[in-house]
Design an enzyme around this catalytic site. Structure first.
Site, PDB file in Angstrom:
ATOM      1  N   SER A  27       0.794  -1.233   0.000  1.00 25.14           N
ATOM      2  CA  SER A  27       0.000   0.000   0.000  1.00 25.14           C
ATOM      3  C   SER A  27       0.824   1.280   0.000  1.00 25.14           C
ATOM      4  O   SER A  27       0.255   2.369  -0.071  1.00 25.14           O
ATOM      5  CB  SER A  27      -0.964   0.009   1.193  1.00 25.14           C
ATOM      6  OG  SER A  27      -2.117  -0.746   0.901  1.00 25.14           O
ATOM      7  N   LYS A  30      -0.003   3.760  -2.602  1.00 27.42           N
ATOM      8  CA  LYS A  30      -1.029   4.794  -2.434  1.00 27.42           C
ATOM      9  C   LYS A  30      -0.414   6.176  -2.222  1.00 27.42           C
ATOM     10  O   LYS A  30      -1.028   7.190  -2.554  1.00 27.42           O
ATOM     11  CB  LYS A  30      -1.954   4.437  -1.277  1.00 27.42           C
ATOM     12  CG  LYS A  30      -2.832   3.218  -1.535  1.00 27.42           C
ATOM     13  CD  LYS A  30      -3.755   2.953  -0.365  1.00 27.42           C
ATOM     14  CE  LYS A  30      -4.719   1.813  -0.648  1.00 27.42           C
ATOM     15  NZ  LYS A  30      -4.061   0.496  -0.714  1.00 27.42           N
ATOM     16  N   SER A 200      -6.822   3.574   3.559  1.00 26.79           N
ATOM     17  CA  SER A 200      -6.196   2.682   2.580  1.00 26.79           C
ATOM     18  C   SER A 200      -7.233   2.187   1.584  1.00 26.79           C
ATOM     19  O   SER A 200      -7.354   0.984   1.319  1.00 26.79           O
ATOM     20  CB  SER A 200      -5.518   1.503   3.281  1.00 26.79           C
ATOM     21  OG  SER A 200      -4.629   0.848   2.405  1.00 26.79           O
TER      22      SER A 200
END
Length: 258
Positions: A27, A30, A200
């Site tokens: 992640s 991101k 997230s």
């Protein structure tokens, strides 16, 4: 596992473990998606969902503009998002006798599910990615971790048709030369980025990455994301050697960064 820690004031390296190795991002991708979205799209940009007349009288086309937060109606994890209810009110004011609702999700192309994503992730973190979605494809609009849809545009079409008392007509294109008769806007990019990073939110990550690719002219499918992210990062003087963006959320094990 790899990492690099530097003193922000002096640049002194305090920790370095395989910092030059390109490895899956998870992640952390991101952060890249958020940065390039703010840079390329701008913090105040909003995405529109519109309704156009269809080819035949009484027919209308719900056209997705890439807003994953559009609410189907009622409570949602996206409290500040636009709603199908508002869109339906506008359409009924324009034409009280709506007959059919078609759908146009052509802003995004190609696969809606990345081949490298894990099937179990459909249970709570990602679904099919479309330019037309409601509640980011959640079965339960009020739950962050809800099972996701593999046919989000159809879900949006069904929900909207029910609100205007019409039947569904599948994929359609607007009447050539027509103007929208109803429209709603997403929250601004800065708010979408906030949701992306605080929760997230994988679906928002995928949509923003696709919007960046469209803005930079690299395409409108998964394959277009890498070229767009690399271009945006290079424009920020961020090294891109070893970088590869398979998606915008970081779910793919094919993502790489040093």
């Amino acid at each position: 596992m790899h990492g690099l820690v530097e003193n922000a004031d002096t640049g002194e390296v305090l920790f370095d473990h395989a910092a030059e190795s390109a490895t899956p991002t998870a992640s952390v991708m991101k952060l890249i998606t958020a940065t390039t979205a703010m840079r390329v799209l701008g913090p105040d940009t909003r995405f529109e969902t519109r309704v156009f007349p269809g080819e035949t009288p009484g027919s209308y086309v719900l056209v997705g503009g890439g807003d994953p937060t559009l609410r189907s109606g009622g409570p949602s994890v996206y409290s500040s998002a636009a709603s199908l209810d508002d869109l339906a009110d506008q359409l009924r004011a324009h034409d009280p006798n709506v007959q059919t609702i078609g759908v146009d999700e052509s802003l995004f192309a190609g696969d809606q599910w990345h081949p490298s994503w894990r099937e179990p992730d459909r249970d709570d973190v990602i679904g099919a990615i479309s330019a037309l979605m409601v509640d980011a494809g959640r079965a339960d609009a009020t739950s962050l971790y809800s099972p996701r849809s593999m046919h989000p545009a159809q879900d949006a079409q069904t929900a909207f048709a029910a609100r205007v008392g019409a039947s569904t007509a599948g994929a359609m294109r607007p009447k050539p030369g027509s103007e929208p008769v109803a429209r709603v806007q997403s929250p601004p990019v800065r708010e979408l980025v906030r949701e992306l990073l605080l929760h997230s939110d994988n679906v928002i990550g995928e949509v923003l990455a696709r919007q960046v690719a469209i803005k930079l002219g690299t395409g409108n499918d998964f394959a277009a994301i890498d070229a767009a992210q690399r271009q945006a990062l290079a424009d920020l003087d961020i090294p891109i050697e070893g970088f590869h963006a398979a998606d915008g959320s970081g779910l793919s094990r094919e993502n790489r960064a040093t």
